[in-house]
Design a protein around this motif. Structure first.
Motif, mmCIF file in Angstrom:
data_model
loop_
_atom_site.group_PDB
_atom_site.id
_atom_site.type_symbol
_atom_site.label_atom_id
_atom_site.label_comp_id
_atom_site.label_asym_id
_atom_site.label_seq_id
_atom_site.Cartn_x
_atom_site.Cartn_y
_atom_site.Cartn_z
ATOM 1 N N ARG A 1 -21.596 57.719 115.208
ATOM 2 C CA ARG A 1 -21.628 56.831 114.106
ATOM 3 C C ARG A 1 -21.046 57.823 112.931
ATOM 4 N N THR A 2 -21.002 59.255 112.987
ATOM 5 C CA THR A 2 -20.479 60.132 111.779
ATOM 6 C C THR A 2 -18.991 60.524 112.023
ATOM 7 N N ALA A 3 -18.340 60.387 110.571
ATOM 8 C CA ALA A 3 -17.023 60.574 110.632
ATOM 9 C C ALA A 3 -16.581 62.152 111.111
ATOM 10 N N ASP A 4 -17.411 63.158 110.844
ATOM 11 C CA ASP A 4 -17.114 64.341 111.275
ATOM 12 C C ASP A 4 -18.069 64.911 112.155
ATOM 13 N N PRO A 5 -18.517 64.649 113.509
ATOM 14 C CA PRO A 5 -19.563 65.025 114.070
ATOM 15 C C PRO A 5 -19.649 66.331 114.437
ATOM 16 N N ARG B 1 -17.201 61.327 122.224
ATOM 17 C CA ARG B 1 -15.880 60.801 122.861
ATOM 18 C C ARG B 1 -15.154 61.649 123.729
ATOM 19 N N ARG C 1 -12.208 70.620 117.739
ATOM 20 C CA ARG C 1 -13.329 70.043 118.381
ATOM 21 C C ARG C 1 -13.670 71.032 119.688
ATOM 22 N N GLU D 1 -24.360 60.926 116.057
ATOM 23 C CA GLU D 1 -23.140 61.419 116.376
ATOM 24 C C GLU D 1 -21.790 60.618 116.432
ATOM 25 N N ASP E 1 -17.854 65.833 119.280
ATOM 26 C CA ASP E 1 -17.370 64.520 119.297
ATOM 27 C C ASP E 1 -17.607 64.041 120.788
#
Length: 270
Positions: A37-41, A46, A180, A35, A44
């Motif tokens: 490292r994925t551009a569109d997780p 974070r 998100r 997740e 998110d």
């Protein structure tokens, strides 16, 4: 979740239980790496480090954990014979009737969460919901000899659960970017489910530890309710993690105007 469920029958140190816990930890770690490292997780992660998502997730976990006093201990106590001095001899129908105010109270109060938030501020509403959850289980701990006392405690729990969870999800809608918000809301409900599973296991262990001649002692039920009340107070603390003002969903700053996202009542209870 499967490991927690298995532990009640196989034991916490059984190879099958430990294998499930290790597998869950490895899977969670792998999923976290993917997740991040994925551009569109899907979620998110974070965002969960922010005060609002972290506080709401903690509240969801604690609400789920605290619910074990209601969903595990109370039906068992209600079903015990009247001769015990604390059971009410209720069958399945009457147990459902005793629990009925939980949903009714939650449904009726949910539409009022928005006006309450505008009047009192969202942190005050979050604290109110958590405090009512604590108060409801405390009522069950100290007063449970009459049907009306059970109904009062369950009603207070229904009010608190609905106010707290609806307000918490409204915080997510206001503070998290729109694309998100669904992912963060899903994490909150997963945390609530995990907390409920933990609570069911611990509640069952507490009742089993106080069993005399196959019947849980009254003190076991009281201890269970008091632990639920304590968890409600911890949820009050989690509410103070959440900023009192609506945060800018992009920059994390206090918003200059009220959010344009509608606060949709969720009507969820414990």
């Amino acid at each position: 979740m499967l490991g927690l469920t298995t532990s009640s029958s196989a034991g916490w140190t059984a190879p099958a239980t430990l294998a499930l816990f290790v597998s869950a930890a490895l899977t969670l770690g792998l999923w976290t790496v993917v997740e991040l490292r994925t551009a569109d997780p899907l979620v998110d992660l974070r965002l969960l480090a922010g005060r609002s998502p972290a506080g709401v997730t903690a509240m969801g976990f604690l609400f789920g954990f605290a619910s074990f006093g209601l969903v595990v201990a109370l039906p068992m106590m209600l079903s015990l014979p009247v001769e015990t001095g604390y059971g009410l001899g209720a069958d399945t129908l009457w147990i459902g009737i005793y629990m009925f105010p939980l949903g009714i109270a939650g449904t009726l109060v949910a539409p009022l969460v928005g006006p309450m938030t505008r009047l009192l501020g969202r942190r005050a509403v979050l604290v109110l919901g958590s405090a009512l959850v604590s108060a409801g289980t405390a009522v069950l701990a100290f007063w449970h000899s009459s049907p009306w006392q059970i109904l009062v405690g369950v009603t207070i729990l229904g009010l608190g659960g609905s106010i707290g969870l609806t307000s918490a999800l409204n915080v997510v809608a206001a503070d998290v970017p729109g694309d998100r918000a669904a992912g963060v809301s899903g994490v909150v409900f997963v945390a609530k489910s995990i907390g409920g599973t933990f609570g069911a296991q611990i509640g069952g262990m507490a009742l089993a530890a106080g069993t005399v001649a196959g019947v849980p002692a009254e003190s076991s039920f009281v201890d269970t309710y008091l632990l639920s009340a304590l968890l409600g107070l911890l949820a009050v603390g989690a509410a103070f993690v959440i900023p009192s003002a609506v945060r800018d969903a992009q920059g994390g700053r206090p918003a200059s105007a009220p959010t344009t996202k509608p606060a949709v009542p969720q009507g969820d209870t414990l």
